[in-house]
Design a protein around this motif. Structure first.
Motif, PDB file in Angstrom:
ATOM      1  N   LEU A 109       0.770  -1.148   0.013  1.00 35.48           N
ATOM      2  CA  LEU A 109       0.069   0.134  -0.079  1.00 35.48           C
ATOM      3  C   LEU A 109       0.840   1.273  -0.039  1.00 35.48           C
ATOM      4  N   MET A 110       1.821   1.220   0.814  1.00 35.93           N
ATOM      5  CA  MET A 110       2.808   2.537   0.696  1.00 35.93           C
ATOM      6  C   MET A 110       3.373   2.732  -0.659  1.00 35.93           C
ATOM      7  N   THR A 111       3.990   1.509  -1.270  1.00 36.46           N
ATOM      8  CA  THR A 111       4.501   1.887  -2.416  1.00 36.46           C
ATOM      9  C   THR A 111       3.628   2.818  -3.427  1.00 36.46           C
ATOM     10  N   GLU A 112       2.368   2.396  -3.497  1.00 36.50           N
ATOM     11  CA  GLU A 112       1.432   2.973  -4.283  1.00 36.50           C
ATOM     12  C   GLU A 112       0.928   4.402  -3.691  1.00 36.50           C
ATOM     13  N   TRP A 113       1.009   4.625  -2.482  1.00 35.28           N
ATOM     14  CA  TRP A 113       0.846   5.883  -1.817  1.00 35.28           C
ATOM     15  C   TRP A 113       1.920   6.765  -2.062  1.00 35.28           C
ATOM     16  N   LYS A 114       2.992   6.308  -2.035  1.00 33.70           N
ATOM     17  CA  LYS A 114       4.338   7.037  -2.429  1.00 33.70           C
ATOM     18  C   LYS A 114       4.076   7.549  -4.016  1.00 33.70           C
ATOM     19  N   ASN A 115       3.393   6.644  -4.951  1.00 34.59           N
ATOM     20  CA  ASN A 115       3.588   7.331  -6.245  1.00 34.59           C
ATOM     21  C   ASN A 115       2.351   8.057  -6.492  1.00 34.59           C
ATOM     22  N   ASN A 116       1.204   8.155  -5.599  1.00 34.90           N
ATOM     23  CA  ASN A 116       0.063   8.716  -5.888  1.00 34.90           C
ATOM     24  C   ASN A 116      -0.488   9.234  -4.390  1.00 34.90           C
ATOM     25  N   PHE A 119      -3.907   8.275  -3.374  1.00 37.83           N
ATOM     26  CA  PHE A 119      -4.127   6.649  -3.371  1.00 37.83           C
ATOM     27  C   PHE A 119      -4.882   6.363  -2.047  1.00 37.83           C
ATOM     28  N   ILE A 120      -4.439   6.908  -0.911  1.00 39.09           N
ATOM     29  CA  ILE A 120      -5.073   6.433   0.231  1.00 39.09           C
ATOM     30  C   ILE A 120      -6.534   6.782   0.679  1.00 39.09           C
ATOM     31  N   LYS A 121      -6.995   7.830  -0.299  1.00 36.12           N
ATOM     32  CA  LYS A 121      -8.285   8.161  -0.271  1.00 36.12           C
ATOM     33  C   LYS A 121      -9.377   7.648  -0.942  1.00 36.12           C
ATOM     34  N   THR A 122      -8.823   6.745  -1.936  1.00 34.85           N
ATOM     35  CA  THR A 122      -9.534   5.978  -3.243  1.00 34.85           C
ATOM     36  C   THR A 122      -9.997   4.739  -2.546  1.00 34.85           C
ATOM     37  N   PRO A 123     -11.162   4.328  -3.033  1.00 33.48           N
ATOM     38  CA  PRO A 123     -11.790   2.997  -2.900  1.00 33.48           C
ATOM     39  C   PRO A 123     -10.867   1.889  -3.323  1.00 33.48           C
ATOM     40  N   ASP A 124      -9.771   2.215  -3.939  1.00 41.04           N
ATOM     41  CA  ASP A 124      -9.044   0.977  -4.439  1.00 41.04           C
ATOM     42  C   ASP A 124      -8.074   0.722  -3.103  1.00 41.04           C
ATOM     43  N   TYR A 125      -7.472   2.013  -2.430  1.00 45.98           N
ATOM     44  CA  TYR A 125      -6.731   1.634  -1.330  1.00 45.98           C
ATOM     45  C   TYR A 125      -7.632   0.695  -0.470  1.00 45.98           C
ATOM     46  N   SER A 126      -8.952   1.002  -0.071  1.00 44.66           N
ATOM     47  CA  SER A 126      -9.713   0.274   0.807  1.00 44.66           C
ATOM     48  C   SER A 126      -9.961  -1.232   0.467  1.00 44.66           C
ATOM     49  N   VAL A 127      -9.928  -1.231  -0.952  1.00 43.93           N
ATOM     50  CA  VAL A 127     -10.104  -2.601  -1.399  1.00 43.93           C
ATOM     51  C   VAL A 127      -9.082  -3.695  -1.195  1.00 43.93           C
ATOM     52  N   VAL A 128      -7.929  -3.048  -1.343  1.00 44.08           N
ATOM     53  CA  VAL A 128      -6.593  -3.766  -1.355  1.00 44.08           C
ATOM     54  C   VAL A 128      -6.313  -3.897   0.378  1.00 44.08           C
ATOM     55  N   TRP A 129      -6.756  -2.946   1.148  1.00 50.50           N
ATOM     56  CA  TRP A 129      -6.590  -3.271   2.477  1.00 50.50           C
ATOM     57  C   TRP A 129      -7.388  -4.437   3.071  1.00 50.50           C
ATOM     58  N   GLN A 130      -8.777  -4.447   2.512  1.00 51.05           N
ATOM     59  CA  GLN A 130      -9.455  -5.499   2.961  1.00 51.05           C
ATOM     60  C   GLN A 130      -9.057  -6.928   2.310  1.00 51.05           C
ATOM     61  N   LEU A 131      -8.559  -6.885   0.958  1.00 47.30           N
ATOM     62  CA  LEU A 131      -7.935  -8.203   0.678  1.00 47.30           C
ATOM     63  C   LEU A 131      -6.881  -8.710   1.428  1.00 47.30           C
ATOM     64  N   VAL A 132      -5.980  -7.835   1.910  1.00 47.58           N
ATOM     65  CA  VAL A 132      -4.751  -8.097   2.786  1.00 47.58           C
ATOM     66  C   VAL A 132      -5.534  -8.693   3.879  1.00 47.58           C
TER      67      VAL A 132
END
Length: 227
Positions: A109-116, A119-132
């Protein structure tokens, strides 16, 4: 917006000239056929987002297995003689996998957050978080089955604990990012401390253990950034 205003001025001017050009066409000029570009359907976008989220979670699980195998070596614990203690030790070390998944999930998650930064405010972040979190629960269930404790496994409790652990890991990850931005020495210390606390690493071995985890962290972040 002022810096790109001239672009819009040119576009508007071009649009105004189009009728004039079209009126100058002769009858012999064949009509230009136009084919409307088919827009990407919402289903396609959802499918791509789903695949991306699954990829970010899958890479975390893959690296978690690497970290899980490496931890006992880094800890350099003395061998246990008693079979009973060996079984207890196996149950304990096997349970570390879910914490490793939380750790590498945060790195993913941090890698994507550093690039964007958004990212942490997007639904994509929440989806990855739940998958983990789901992968942590799966690891817990497999560990229970491996040691004959499947009848004591409670998926609701496991999910509750996994979310708690992931929340703690996420907080440590945010501190990691903040410390990076402020050029702190050893910015990854909060996340490493999170993992060592979860696996119950004795205080005496933590300094050396943290060096090994830090090396793994740098390698993993580089790998994730290159993907």
């Amino acid at each position: 917006m002022e810096g790109i205003g001239w672009v819009f001025a040119i576009l508007v001017g071009a649009l105004l000239l189009l009728p004039a050009f079209s009126s100058q066409k002769t009858e012999s000029t064949p009509p230009i056929s136009t084919v409307a570009a088919s827009p990407i359907s919402s289903n396609d976008r959802l499918e791509k987002a789903k695949q991306r989220a699954e990829r970010l979670a899958a890479r975390a699980v893959a690296e978690a297995s690497v970290l899980h195998r490496r931890l006992p070596i880094l800890m350099d614990l003395p061998p246990l003689q008693s079979a009973e203690f060996k079984n207890i030790n196996a149950l304990m070390t096997d349970s570390w996998l879910q914490y490793c998944i939380a750790y590498t999930g945060c790195l993913s998650l941090m890698t994507e957050w550093k690039n964007n930064k958004n990212f942490i405010k997007t639904p994509d972040y929440s989806v990855v978080w739940q998958l983990v979190v789901n992968e942590m629960v799966k690891a817990d269930a497999k560990n229970a089955a491996k040691h004959g404790l499947q009848d004591k496994f409670n998926i609701d409790k496991s999910m509750e604990w996994a979310k708690r652990d992931m929340n703690e890991g996420e907080l440590a990850m945010k501190k990691f990012v903040d410390r990076l931005a402020q050029n702190f020495p050893d910015p990854d210390a909060p996340l490493i401390e999170f993992l060592m606390a979860k696996i119950g690493a004795p205080a005496g071995i933590r300094p050396n253990l943290s060096i090994g985890i830090q090396k793994f962290t740098k390698e993993t972040l580089q790998k994730f950034s290159a993907q």
